[in-house]
Write a protein that holds these residues in place. Structure first.
Motif, PDB file in Angstrom:
ATOM      1  N   HIS B 131       2.730   6.867 -42.141  1.00 33.05           N
ATOM      2  CA  HIS B 131       3.599   5.898 -42.723  1.00 33.05           C
ATOM      3  C   HIS B 131       4.923   5.853 -41.512  1.00 33.05           C
ATOM      4  O   HIS B 131       5.416   6.999 -41.231  1.00 33.05           O
ATOM      5  CB  HIS B 131       4.172   6.016 -44.078  1.00 33.05           C
ATOM      6  CG  HIS B 131       3.207   5.947 -45.043  1.00 33.05           C
ATOM      7  ND1 HIS B 131       3.058   4.804 -45.811  1.00 33.05           N
ATOM      8  CD2 HIS B 131       2.749   7.064 -45.533  1.00 33.05           C
ATOM      9  CE1 HIS B 131       1.951   5.171 -46.483  1.00 33.05           C
ATOM     10  NE2 HIS B 131       1.735   6.288 -46.620  1.00 33.05           N
ATOM     11  N   THR B 132       5.138   4.663 -41.328  1.00 27.84           N
ATOM     12  CA  THR B 132       6.498   4.503 -40.261  1.00 27.84           C
ATOM     13  C   THR B 132       7.645   4.962 -41.347  1.00 27.84           C
ATOM     14  O   THR B 132       7.524   4.444 -42.461  1.00 27.84           O
ATOM     15  CB  THR B 132       6.508   3.029 -39.869  1.00 27.84           C
ATOM     16  OG1 THR B 132       5.513   2.932 -39.040  1.00 27.84           O
ATOM     17  CG2 THR B 132       7.880   3.274 -38.967  1.00 27.84           C
ATOM     18  N   VAL B 133       8.659   5.726 -40.792  1.00 27.37           N
ATOM     19  CA  VAL B 133       9.750   5.953 -41.720  1.00 27.37           C
ATOM     20  C   VAL B 133      11.250   5.750 -40.962  1.00 27.37           C
ATOM     21  O   VAL B 133      10.938   5.724 -39.559  1.00 27.37           O
ATOM     22  CB  VAL B 133       9.698   7.325 -42.105  1.00 27.37           C
ATOM     23  CG1 VAL B 133       8.583   7.792 -43.109  1.00 27.37           C
ATOM     24  CG2 VAL B 133       9.681   8.437 -40.923  1.00 27.37           C
ATOM     25  N   PRO B 134      11.987   5.367 -41.550  1.00 33.46           N
ATOM     26  CA  PRO B 134      13.248   5.173 -40.888  1.00 33.46           C
ATOM     27  C   PRO B 134      13.601   6.560 -40.309  1.00 33.46           C
ATOM     28  O   PRO B 134      13.679   7.519 -40.855  1.00 33.46           O
ATOM     29  CB  PRO B 134      14.222   4.706 -42.428  1.00 33.46           C
ATOM     30  CG  PRO B 134      13.643   4.486 -43.315  1.00 33.46           C
ATOM     31  CD  PRO B 134      12.137   5.268 -43.304  1.00 33.46           C
ATOM     32  N   PHE B 212       3.012  12.518 -48.410  1.00 34.59           N
ATOM     33  CA  PHE B 212       4.316  11.453 -48.166  1.00 34.59           C
ATOM     34  C   PHE B 212       5.111  11.168 -49.580  1.00 34.59           C
ATOM     35  O   PHE B 212       4.554  10.950 -50.432  1.00 34.59           O
ATOM     36  CB  PHE B 212       3.774  10.172 -47.517  1.00 34.59           C
ATOM     37  CG  PHE B 212       4.873   9.178 -47.329  1.00 34.59           C
ATOM     38  CD1 PHE B 212       5.745   9.519 -46.274  1.00 34.59           C
ATOM     39  CD2 PHE B 212       4.878   7.898 -48.075  1.00 34.59           C
ATOM     40  CE1 PHE B 212       6.717   8.470 -45.791  1.00 34.59           C
ATOM     41  CE2 PHE B 212       5.845   7.217 -47.653  1.00 34.59           C
ATOM     42  CZ  PHE B 212       6.695   7.269 -46.618  1.00 34.59           C
ATOM     43  N   TYR B 214       7.134   8.646 -51.363  1.00 33.56           N
ATOM     44  CA  TYR B 214       7.795   7.325 -51.218  1.00 33.56           C
ATOM     45  C   TYR B 214       8.964   7.127 -51.517  1.00 33.56           C
ATOM     46  O   TYR B 214       9.712   6.224 -51.021  1.00 33.56           O
ATOM     47  CB  TYR B 214       6.671   6.481 -52.247  1.00 33.56           C
ATOM     48  CG  TYR B 214       5.333   6.230 -51.444  1.00 33.56           C
ATOM     49  CD1 TYR B 214       4.548   7.166 -51.822  1.00 33.56           C
ATOM     50  CD2 TYR B 214       5.049   4.970 -50.884  1.00 33.56           C
ATOM     51  CE1 TYR B 214       3.192   6.952 -51.021  1.00 33.56           C
ATOM     52  CE2 TYR B 214       3.756   4.881 -50.275  1.00 33.56           C
ATOM     53  CZ  TYR B 214       2.593   5.800 -50.525  1.00 33.56           C
ATOM     54  OH  TYR B 214       1.544   5.709 -49.848  1.00 33.56           O
ATOM     55  N   THR B 215       9.484   8.055 -52.559  1.00 29.53           N
ATOM     56  CA  THR B 215      11.091   7.640 -53.061  1.00 29.53           C
ATOM     57  C   THR B 215      12.023   8.086 -51.731  1.00 29.53           C
ATOM     58  O   THR B 215      13.198   7.370 -51.750  1.00 29.53           O
ATOM     59  CB  THR B 215      11.328   8.390 -54.066  1.00 29.53           C
ATOM     60  OG1 THR B 215      10.885   9.875 -54.170  1.00 29.53           O
ATOM     61  CG2 THR B 215      10.823   7.538 -55.329  1.00 29.53           C
ATOM     62  N   LYS B 217      10.879   8.784 -48.690  1.00 30.76           N
ATOM     63  CA  LYS B 217      10.244   8.547 -47.394  1.00 30.76           C
ATOM     64  C   LYS B 217      10.121   9.700 -46.340  1.00 30.76           C
ATOM     65  O   LYS B 217      10.586   9.505 -45.339  1.00 30.76           O
ATOM     66  CB  LYS B 217      10.908   7.177 -46.573  1.00 30.76           C
ATOM     67  CG  LYS B 217      10.775   6.121 -47.506  1.00 30.76           C
ATOM     68  CD  LYS B 217      11.275   4.659 -46.930  1.00 30.76           C
ATOM     69  CE  LYS B 217      11.079   3.628 -47.789  1.00 30.76           C
ATOM     70  NZ  LYS B 217      11.546   2.219 -47.252  1.00 30.76           N
ATOM     71  N   LEU B 250     -22.956   3.544 -32.718  1.00 32.75           N
ATOM     72  CA  LEU B 250     -22.369   4.721 -32.072  1.00 32.75           C
ATOM     73  C   LEU B 250     -21.267   4.858 -32.959  1.00 32.75           C
ATOM     74  O   LEU B 250     -20.636   5.997 -33.235  1.00 32.75           O
ATOM     75  CB  LEU B 250     -21.994   4.622 -30.814  1.00 32.75           C
ATOM     76  CG  LEU B 250     -23.273   4.616 -29.602  1.00 32.75           C
ATOM     77  CD1 LEU B 250     -23.002   4.577 -28.233  1.00 32.75           C
ATOM     78  CD2 LEU B 250     -23.942   6.012 -29.652  1.00 32.75           C
ATOM     79  N   ASP B 305     -24.916   7.801 -24.052  1.00 34.04           N
ATOM     80  CA  ASP B 305     -24.517   7.775 -25.311  1.00 34.04           C
ATOM     81  C   ASP B 305     -24.420   9.085 -25.913  1.00 34.04           C
ATOM     82  O   ASP B 305     -23.519   9.571 -26.754  1.00 34.04           O
ATOM     83  CB  ASP B 305     -25.299   6.829 -25.839  1.00 34.04           C
ATOM     84  CG  ASP B 305     -24.909   5.234 -25.712  1.00 34.04           C
ATOM     85  OD1 ASP B 305     -24.153   5.028 -25.142  1.00 34.04           O
ATOM     86  OD2 ASP B 305     -26.105   4.581 -26.091  1.00 34.04           O
ATOM     87  N   ASP B 308     -21.850  11.406 -24.726  1.00 34.27           N
ATOM     88  CA  ASP B 308     -20.665  11.005 -25.249  1.00 34.27           C
ATOM     89  C   ASP B 308     -20.361  11.512 -26.782  1.00 34.27           C
ATOM     90  O   ASP B 308     -19.213  12.039 -27.131  1.00 34.27           O
ATOM     91  CB  ASP B 308     -20.527   9.445 -25.407  1.00 34.27           C
ATOM     92  CG  ASP B 308     -19.947   8.899 -24.087  1.00 34.27           C
ATOM     93  OD1 ASP B 308     -19.712   9.731 -23.090  1.00 34.27           O
ATOM     94  OD2 ASP B 308     -20.101   7.787 -24.042  1.00 34.27           O
TER      95      ASP B 308
END
Lengths: 456, 456
Positions: B131-134, B212, B214-215, B217, B250, B305, B308
């Protein structure tokens, strides 16, 4: 004011099979009177005129090949024979912006729309060249595609131009006065589009024409020369996801968006909350972040999550249209703020505290409207059980006090509150068909309608 | 020579529910006689002694929490109370190699094993901080985990050491003579492992403990201090995929490998070819690349392949064990090279050209053995219908000519040819249980057996 109602020519409806985009296929007719290979799909009149390949197969599906290599079917496409092919140089292939148009690397600062296109270049190179090949196998193959884009500052919204043209010519068709080196440098894949998002559609089409040939270990395009002129038949091509009846992790939503871009769909309709859960951590009303989850695991979207998803979608040419379904699907709101609901906690009601109820609706819509940057904001309005208000003692009292004769007026008040809020924020309210069948022209102006019931 | 037969303590068998790794859960017993939180899972004797959390729930599943935050269950784990937690700084968090051990960045050139670990760092940072957080939300949180690795040059193979320890302590447990800054710098997540692949298992466990919130963050670890000492109960923990009965792209195989790493599984058993198809573009026998596909689409794996996929798997701590199932599942071979099969084209046979048949088996195994770098090479040997040889006129002639009294000897010849080839290449042959029930100690030495029939 008048209501703008998008018809089946402009919008993909929910649950109405008669308006599927695939209609264009169902009505296809074919003729083999000409030896040129032309596909022309416009105004529901598909004329296929194909030559050498048609005779090689009598099956209905095979007769579409190689038209159906690009899907959905382009509006206009012509192509050469199977034997004429070009190969691409996997190790050095690049998408190169035509300097006569927009989005040159030297133009700083780069616009968001151009930056989105450059990211698409990187994404598609990984998608197209999905096998490692020996470096020697594509030595004499084409090393770039040229992209001309007219506008550098297009906003992805309901009115963005997604048209494009794609031309793929064999090297030998270049002027004979050019040296071999110049021929390669001139390139023979040309894309032209009004906007960067149209250019993305062109690259999607191109990617579908490129096939890996296992025996030679090269990436090939057969049936050159290709000439494709394409634009969407419907400006609004959506998939609805419902994150309330079941929580969808961010990775799942990203995967859905990626898939939409492959099908040239352009709208993710995000039915965010419903009766079942309210998986959004509001800033104004943080209590939703403790009371709204679907299961015992913490399953929410933060404001930052939504901003990330909207940006991810935009980079794939996909708009995100949020839906907050008011007032018929709001029982999850009652868990966090009981005073805005009936005593049964099944639906919003103005009875206990009309000011608070209106404020919560207004503030939540305003907060979400800032995160979802699209012009469209869906406000639901379907399946309202007015009997829930008729059976609620406080709501009945409220109606008497305010001389409200029918609970249908409570329904209309909520629809108007939601629509007025979105209009006030400069956006276009969208609603389900029931608001039209119930309230018709008494609705606010500028409302877009979506059908989900076949009889409506 | 004697046969090495790995028992159920060392290998995960196909289709035998009685030897599932989950046994350790099924036999779990619990006691709440102590207030310390200790999990000890060794020699199938799981002793759970937990304290404060146990009383908060009476359900069987809940009683495992928070042990079951790490899955599979670690061999030894202890932890603190729910109230004691630390947070991680999402914006600056780094995995930092302890300079007293191996894999320092300054040690050039970096070994493959160390390079794999650094790639895992990048991968897990994306997985953990999902998650992106402040930026303000994790200002005072822990910014790194310290990783001590003993050996820099471990090869991921059946004998690699995957053990690790993981300690997560609250900042307040650091020496009180340290300044606040020093406490943070000292860090309170420590990983120690013999090999880089053990360190990857530790990071997987760590990632499962981070949640994470949520409250706030923030990314949190509750129940600190954690002390985990873990090692696999089975050295061989495999999933079998079958790319012959249905082709697997693949991207699907990569996705499966990623999933295996989450479950600390360490072997992808790749049943590459079978009767249905031969989806491999051989260099020595290119005709397979035209005759072996599953459907009308070109569905093959190239040599590149496979290289790889093997590298992708190794970076996830997953070995790839190929399987070429000889001779009972070889009818797809007959399409490309008819002369190595019976007239019915249903199974390999030496009858038409014994030299060619042996050469094809030898050359294909040798070619594949170079691509699949693991020490184990599975040669199948199950479900051989010897009646196919008894009913084949040429094979019956061949048997008479060479005084072969039973078609079971043809079966044994193929098994020996395959095993001898792999042994000659310095690898360990693996086979299905039928080769043991049919041939027992007459098999070559050093063969590893896998059961797939319950009665065997």
């Amino acid at each position: 004011t008048t209501n703008s109602i998008l018809t089946s020519n402009n919008i993909v409806f929910k649950k109405d099979p008669s308006t599927k985009e695939e209609d264009s296929i169902a009505t296809t007719t074919s003729s083999s009177s000409s030896s040129s290979n032309i596909l022309h799909d416009d105004d529901r009149d598909v004329r296929i005129k194909n030559g050498s390949n048609r005779s090689s197969s009598s099956s209905k599906n095979a007769s579409y090949y190689p038209y159906n290599m690009v899907w959905p079917l382009p509006q206009h496409a012509s192509f050469g024979t199977m034997d004429t092919s070009i190969c691409l140089d996997a190790s050095s292939f690049a998408f190169v912006i035509d300097e006569n148009g927009a989005c040159c690397r030297t133009a700083e600062p780069m616009s968001q729309s151009c930056s989105d296109l450059y990211e698409a270049f990187d994404r598609y190179k990984l998608l197209i060249f999905d096998h490692t090949v020996p470096s020697s196998s594509s030595n004499d193959c084409l090393s770039y595609a040229s992209i001309y884009v007219q506008h550098s500052n297009s906003k992805l919204d309901f009115d963005v131009d997604e048209s494009y043209s794609l031309t793929i010519a064999a090297s030998s068709s270049s002027s004979s006065t050019l040296s071999e080196h110049e021929k390669k440098k001139k390139g023979n894949i040309k894309i032209s589009a009004t906007t960067t998002y149209g250019a993305m559609r062109a690259i999607e089409s191109l990617s579908q024409l490129i096939r890996f040939q296992y025996t030679t270990k090269t990436f090939m395009i057969q049936h050159v020369p290709w000439h494709i002129h394409d634009k969407p038949r419907f400006v609004h091509r959506e998939l609805l996801i419902d994150s309330s009846r079941h929580f969808l992790p961010l990775s799942t939503i990203r995967s859905i968006i990626t898939s939409l871009s492959y099908a040239k769909m352009n709208v993710l309709h995000w039915h965010l909350v419903d009766d079942t859960s309210f998986p959004y951590c509001s800033e104004v009303y943080p209590q939703f972040c403790n009371m709204g989850e679907y299961s015992s695991s913490q399953e929410y979207y933060t404001r930052e999550d939504i901003v990330d998803i909207v940006a991810f979608a935009r980079k794939h040419g996909v708009r995100v249209m949020p839906e907050i379904d008011i007032p018929g699907h709001t029982s999850s709101w009652c868990r966090a703020i009981p005073d805005i609901c009936t005593a049964s906690k099944s639906i919003l009601s103005p009875a206990i505290n009309a000011t608070l109820t209106n404020q919560v609706v207004f503030n939540l819509l305003k907060e979400l409207s800032n995160l979802f940057t699209d012009s469209f904001f869906h406000l639901g309005g379907d399946e309202v059980q007015t009997v829930l208000w008729d059976e609620d003692i406080e709501t009945v009292k409220y109606m008497k006090l305010h001389n409200i004769s029918s609970s249908k007026d409570i329904y209309l008040d909520f629809v108007r509150l939601a629509h007025d809020t979105i209009l006030e924020l400069g956006k276009i309210p969208v609603g389900w068909g029931e608001i039209w069948t119930n309230f018709g022209s008494t609705l606010n102006g500028g409302v877009v309608l979506q059908k989900w019931l076949i009889q409506q």
